[in-house]
Write a protein that holds these residues in place. Structure first.
Motif, PDB file in Angstrom:
ATOM      1  N   VAL A   1      -5.854 -14.813 -45.204  1.00 31.85           N
ATOM      2  CA  VAL A   1      -7.145 -14.628 -45.822  1.00 31.85           C
ATOM      3  C   VAL A   1      -7.633 -13.312 -46.158  1.00 31.85           C
ATOM      4  O   VAL A   1      -8.099 -12.938 -47.155  1.00 31.85           O
ATOM      5  N   LEU A   2      -7.209 -12.234 -45.042  1.00 40.90           N
ATOM      6  CA  LEU A   2      -7.498 -11.165 -45.110  1.00 40.90           C
ATOM      7  C   LEU A   2      -6.712 -10.327 -46.237  1.00 40.90           C
ATOM      8  O   LEU A   2      -7.441  -9.417 -46.903  1.00 40.90           O
ATOM      9  N   SER A   3      -5.579 -10.680 -46.187  1.00 45.38           N
ATOM     10  CA  SER A   3      -4.754  -9.991 -47.402  1.00 45.38           C
ATOM     11  C   SER A   3      -5.333 -10.589 -48.865  1.00 45.38           C
ATOM     12  O   SER A   3      -5.333  -9.430 -49.624  1.00 45.38           O
ATOM     13  N   ASP A   4      -5.837 -11.628 -48.843  1.00 49.42           N
ATOM     14  CA  ASP A   4      -6.529 -12.212 -50.046  1.00 49.42           C
ATOM     15  C   ASP A   4      -7.564 -11.300 -50.348  1.00 49.42           C
ATOM     16  O   ASP A   4      -7.953 -10.893 -51.448  1.00 49.42           O
TER      17      ASP A   4
ATOM     18  N   VAL B   1     -10.834 -22.679 -36.027  1.00 47.29           N
ATOM     19  CA  VAL B   1      -9.488 -21.850 -35.580  1.00 47.29           C
ATOM     20  C   VAL B   1      -9.510 -20.570 -36.543  1.00 47.29           C
ATOM     21  O   VAL B   1      -9.409 -19.341 -36.171  1.00 47.29           O
ATOM     22  N   VAL B   2      -9.501 -21.030 -38.008  1.00 39.05           N
ATOM     23  CA  VAL B   2      -9.356 -20.025 -38.874  1.00 39.05           C
ATOM     24  C   VAL B   2     -10.350 -19.154 -39.191  1.00 39.05           C
ATOM     25  O   VAL B   2     -10.469 -18.063 -39.070  1.00 39.05           O
TER      26      VAL B   2
ATOM     27  N   ALA C   1       1.274 -21.110 -38.136  1.00 35.44           N
ATOM     28  CA  ALA C   1       0.141 -21.678 -38.009  1.00 35.44           C
ATOM     29  C   ALA C   1      -0.709 -20.763 -36.741  1.00 35.44           C
ATOM     30  O   ALA C   1      -0.127 -19.693 -35.986  1.00 35.44           O
ATOM     31  N   GLY C   2      -1.672 -21.247 -36.315  1.00 34.32           N
ATOM     32  CA  GLY C   2      -2.800 -20.365 -35.421  1.00 34.32           C
ATOM     33  C   GLY C   2      -3.589 -19.643 -36.124  1.00 34.32           C
ATOM     34  O   GLY C   2      -3.738 -19.325 -37.357  1.00 34.32           O
ATOM     35  N   SER C   3      -4.732 -18.865 -35.217  1.00 34.05           N
ATOM     36  CA  SER C   3      -5.926 -18.501 -35.593  1.00 34.05           C
ATOM     37  C   SER C   3      -5.533 -17.233 -36.468  1.00 34.05           C
ATOM     38  O   SER C   3      -5.924 -17.110 -37.567  1.00 34.05           O
ATOM     39  N   PHE C   4      -4.857 -16.120 -35.946  1.00 30.24           N
ATOM     40  CA  PHE C   4      -4.788 -14.799 -36.529  1.00 30.24           C
ATOM     41  C   PHE C   4      -3.867 -14.839 -37.480  1.00 30.24           C
ATOM     42  O   PHE C   4      -3.918 -13.988 -38.538  1.00 30.24           O
ATOM     43  N   PRO C   5      -2.622 -15.523 -37.336  1.00 31.19           N
ATOM     44  CA  PRO C   5      -1.907 -15.427 -38.553  1.00 31.19           C
ATOM     45  C   PRO C   5      -2.221 -16.044 -39.958  1.00 31.19           C
ATOM     46  O   PRO C   5      -2.170 -15.336 -40.889  1.00 31.19           O
ATOM     47  N   THR C   6      -3.235 -17.129 -39.748  1.00 31.15           N
ATOM     48  CA  THR C   6      -3.745 -17.669 -41.003  1.00 31.15           C
ATOM     49  C   THR C   6      -4.730 -16.784 -41.418  1.00 31.15           C
ATOM     50  O   THR C   6      -4.952 -16.295 -42.672  1.00 31.15           O
TER      51      THR C   6
ATOM     52  N   ARG D   1     -13.535 -12.556 -36.496  1.00 36.27           N
ATOM     53  CA  ARG D   1     -12.969 -11.539 -35.365  1.00 36.27           C
ATOM     54  C   ARG D   1     -12.084 -10.289 -36.109  1.00 36.27           C
ATOM     55  O   ARG D   1     -12.328  -9.142 -35.828  1.00 36.27           O
ATOM     56  N   VAL D   2     -11.214 -10.610 -37.071  1.00 41.37           N
ATOM     57  CA  VAL D   2     -10.350  -9.729 -37.629  1.00 41.37           C
ATOM     58  C   VAL D   2     -11.414  -8.864 -38.540  1.00 41.37           C
ATOM     59  O   VAL D   2     -11.169  -7.478 -38.471  1.00 41.37           O
ATOM     60  N   LEU D   3     -12.127  -9.286 -39.137  1.00 42.59           N
ATOM     61  CA  LEU D   3     -13.210  -8.563 -39.869  1.00 42.59           C
ATOM     62  C   LEU D   3     -13.916  -7.445 -39.067  1.00 42.59           C
ATOM     63  O   LEU D   3     -14.024  -6.419 -39.561  1.00 42.59           O
TER      64      LEU D   3
END
Length: 419
Positions: A305-308, A16-17, A296-301, A23-25
């Motif tokens: 990660v993206l912030s880090d 999920v993560v 919880a969930g895919s995009f919130p988590t 996808r986010v990247l």
């Protein structure tokens, strides 16, 4: 310091993560971060990404000199620790979402960061989309942080919300949480409080410089909460939430626990519904600040990660200021807690352990009382988790030793009875 450096990522885990991050990247080219290789366990599983991206050989990622960041989002704590340790020793920065691994191996991880000088960031491991670790690190001075309380597990909060608002029973609410992907595959981790206390263990480090294995912290989950407890809460105009709390006492030591708690309507945490998380931080001069977001969930988590990853472009590291630059605080269980206890049979309740009992109600099926117990009694003994017993803290549960005798006298006068 290197600014805006290119990040070449080796990703462990494509659940999920992991897929969420992929996808986010793709949608954030400005970050200058790309995934070169993904290590997975099961090569036969169909995935929404090119086959060439995947491998089952972790050394392909850990020994690739072009990969300068390892992102680890797998479920198993021991393999995760091996991956993170090897990556740091190989000169790679690491971003992790594995709360159990971090909580159980924090002393070793701190030593590795000092030995290697590499960044190890894990905002995604606690409260997903809420930047609670970064805020505790950068904003709140040790001496001014009075207390922190939080809902850190979206799954249990979702279950409790459905029990309260939709009148589902516990099993129905749990099943729905699993179907929607909010509950872990092993629901015991969420329901019995293990996930929450793992997160709380390292949040205590960033808040107060405390390093403690989660097994040694006072905690329980929502597994024993009954419909009757919810009814009592509603009658009092309150809700029940699984609350993690730490508070600095007048002696300078810290009281800490993860236990279900009655939350009044005016409390910030009463607004936190379903899979959302909430954090209330109280400090000396800024009073209370409230952080709220999906836990919880895919995009919130993936967003955490993206912030880090974004912070790594500037070589950001946790400084662990409360641990290394201040006198670290210490935990204590030398205080008292006002508790609500529901149960089926008086014989299972050691009444002699209570400082006093303020009220009691004897229903046919279940009975309940409100009374005051030493925190040490809860940490050292387990009778309050057994025999279908449900323990919930009251809204302001902590009573310090300095106040106990005065309150005891007043309570006995009100009750008109000596116990």
């Amino acid at each position: 310091m290197t600014y805006h450096k290119q990040l070449t990522i080796g990703l462990f885990g494509f659940g999920v993560v992991g897929e969420g991050l992929y996808r986010v990247l793709q949608q954030t080219p400005s970050l200058r971060a790309s995934i070169k290789k993904v290590c997975i366990k099961d090569p036969s599983k169909k995935r929404n990404a090119p086959d060439a991206l995947f491998t089952t050989d972790r050394d392909e990622l850990l020994n690739d000199e072009e990969i300068n960041v390892i992102v680890e989002v797998i479920n198993e704590a021991d393999p995760a620790f091996e991956i993170v340790s090897t990556a740091l020793r190989n000169g790679k920065a690491v971003v992790s979402a594995s709360k159990k691994m971090i909580a159980e191996h924090l002393p070793e991880l701190l030593a590795l960061q000092q030995d290697t000088g590499e960044s190890f960031l894990y905002e995604a491991a606690a409260c997903a989309s809420i930047p609670v670790i970064r805020n505790l690190e950068e904003y709140y001075d040790n001496d001014l942080l009075h207390g922190i309380k939080a809902i850190v597990n979206g799954s249990t909060n979702f279950i409790l919300t459905k029990m309260f608002e939709d009148r589902l029973d516990f099993q129905q609410a749990l099943l729905l949480a699993q179907q929607l992907g909010f509950a872990e595959s092993d629901p015991k981790l969420d329901v019995e409080g293990y996930d929450a206390v793992n997160k709380w263990a390292f949040l205590l480090t960033h808040a107060y410089g405390i390093i403690e294995h989660p097994d040694n912290l006072l905690f329980t989950g929502i597994q024993n909460i009954h419909a009757g407890d919810a009814k009592v809460a509603a009658e009092k105009g309150q809700q029940i939430k699984l609350v993690a709390q730490a508070r600095k006492l007048s002696n300078g030591k810290v009281a800490s626990y993860v236990i279900p708690q009655f939350v009044p309507q005016e409390d910030h945490l009463s607004f936190v519904k379903n899979e959302y998380n909430g954090v209330v931080i109280e400090s000396g001069f800024s009073d209370k600040q409230f952080f709220y977001g999906k836990g919880a969930g895919s995009f919130p988590t993936a967003s955490a990660v993206l912030s880090d990853l974004s912070a790594l472009r500037y070589d950001y590291k946790y400084e662990y200021k409360k641990l290394y630059h201040h006198q670290p605080n210490t935990l204590t269980d030398d205080y008292y807690l006002r508790v609500y206890l529901s149960f089926t049979d008086w014989k299972n309740i050691p009444r002699e352990k209570f400082e006093w009992i303020e009220e009691w109600h004897a229903g046919e099926e279940r009975k309940y009382l409100v009374g005051v117990l030493p925190a040490s009694e809860l940490r050292l003994n387990s009778w309050w988790k057994e025999n279908n017993t449900s323990l919930i803290l009251t809204a302001e549960p902590i009573i310090e030793n300095v106040a106990i005798q005065q309150l005891k006298k007043k309570s006995l006068e009100l009750a008109g009875v000596i116990l």
